[in-house]
Motif scaffolding. Structure first.
Motif, mmCIF file in Angstrom:
data_model
loop_
_atom_site.group_PDB
_atom_site.id
_atom_site.type_symbol
_atom_site.label_atom_id
_atom_site.label_comp_id
_atom_site.label_asym_id
_atom_site.label_seq_id
_atom_site.Cartn_x
_atom_site.Cartn_y
_atom_site.Cartn_z
ATOM 1 N N LYS A 169 39.903 31.226 99.528
ATOM 2 C CA LYS A 169 39.184 32.088 100.580
ATOM 3 C C LYS A 169 37.744 31.630 100.551
ATOM 4 N N GLU A 170 37.070 31.067 99.577
ATOM 5 C CA GLU A 170 35.863 30.423 99.580
ATOM 6 C C GLU A 170 35.718 29.450 100.539
ATOM 7 N N CYS B 101 29.662 37.359 111.880
ATOM 8 C CA CYS B 101 30.652 38.181 111.143
ATOM 9 C C CYS B 101 30.387 37.722 109.554
ATOM 10 N N GLY B 102 30.764 38.642 108.536
ATOM 11 C CA GLY B 102 30.693 38.357 107.281
ATOM 12 C C GLY B 102 32.166 37.673 106.811
ATOM 13 N N ASP B 103 32.250 37.728 105.400
ATOM 14 C CA ASP B 103 33.386 37.070 105.074
ATOM 15 C C ASP B 103 34.630 37.561 105.222
ATOM 16 N N VAL B 104 35.929 37.018 105.291
ATOM 17 C CA VAL B 104 36.912 37.635 105.576
ATOM 18 C C VAL B 104 37.713 37.865 104.091
ATOM 19 N N THR B 105 38.016 38.967 103.835
ATOM 20 C CA THR B 105 38.733 39.435 102.846
ATOM 21 C C THR B 105 39.988 39.247 102.275
ATOM 22 N N VAL C 254 41.957 32.981 111.904
ATOM 23 C CA VAL C 254 42.221 33.816 111.002
ATOM 24 C C VAL C 254 42.901 35.185 111.405
ATOM 25 N N MET C 255 44.043 35.159 111.215
ATOM 26 C CA MET C 255 44.853 36.586 111.443
ATOM 27 C C MET C 255 45.198 37.304 110.077
ATOM 28 N N GLY C 256 45.087 38.361 110.538
ATOM 29 C CA GLY C 256 45.331 39.600 109.504
ATOM 30 C C GLY C 256 45.822 40.862 110.150
ATOM 31 N N TYR C 257 46.247 41.929 109.225
ATOM 32 C CA TYR C 257 46.593 43.118 109.586
ATOM 33 C C TYR C 257 45.365 43.834 110.131
ATOM 34 N N SER D 45 33.170 29.827 103.681
ATOM 35 C CA SER D 45 32.037 28.819 103.718
ATOM 36 C C SER D 45 31.897 28.548 105.102
ATOM 37 N N PHE D 46 33.081 27.839 105.675
ATOM 38 C CA PHE D 46 33.257 27.302 106.983
ATOM 39 C C PHE D 46 32.783 28.304 108.045
#
Length: 184
Positions: A39-40, A53-57, A76-79, A44-45
């Motif tokens: 994740k980091e 936007c902030g970090d993706v959790t 990045v894909m997520g729910y 970071s990228f």
């Protein structure tokens, strides 16, 4: 350009991010996040490239686009964050970040691969959000449609659910968001 940035991201990536390295070296390819990346690394990228936007959790899939020299884009894909949309048939493109000077159609390549992955996993719809002032050309080019839904910008902090507050002058707080979708 600081020595720290060059050391962390590599000279080519720093020059690309500044728009000073706009040509492509060899074939570009879209691939899932290489095994072992954390994740980091992705956050970071995204912090370095993405504007607001902030970090993706968390995520279900991460795609990168690169040429023979470096990675210049991430999807990045997520729910879905909106619980009303989290119905086991919808995935959300949480981040789509490309360096300045990326080759043409890079975003469309990432979105096309995301669609194929979502379809292979049995999902029926992809959604994503852009800020009101953004045109969404990449989504239009990839066949996405603009929904009638607009999300009001707001802080996530609530009395019974404290969260870190976002700078009130940040783009993500000043501008509302519009939702794009793609049936697959």
């Amino acid at each position: 350009m600081s020595d720290q940035d060059v050391q962390r991201y590599g000279l080519i990536n720093v020059l690309r991010a500044q728009g000073r390295f706009g040509w492509q070296w060899g074939q570009s390819s879209v691939a899932p996040l290489p095994t072992g990346k954390r994740k980091e690394t992705i956050n970071s990228f995204l912090r370095y490239i993405h504007r607001h936007c902030g970090d993706v959790t968390g995520w279900t899939d991460v795609l990168t686009i690169r040429d023979e020299v470096s990675t210049y884009g991430v999807l990045v894909m997520g729910y879905p964050k909106a619980r009303n949309l989290n119905n086991d048939m919808t995935l959300e493109v949480n981040r789509l970040a490309l360096m300045s000077g990326s080759p043409k159609n890079s975003a469309s390549q990432l979105l096309g691969r995301a669609e194929r992955i979502a379809k292979a996993k049995g999902y029926e719809r992809l959604i994503s959000y852009t800020l009101e002032p953004e045109e969404g050309h990449s989504y239009k080019a990839a066949g996405w449609t603009l929904d009638d839904h607009h999300t009001k910008s707001q802080q996530w902090d609530r009395k019974n659910r404290p969260r870190p507050t976002i700078d009130p002058d940040a783009d993500i707080i000043i501008h509302d968001k519009k939702r794009w979708s793609k049936k697959i």
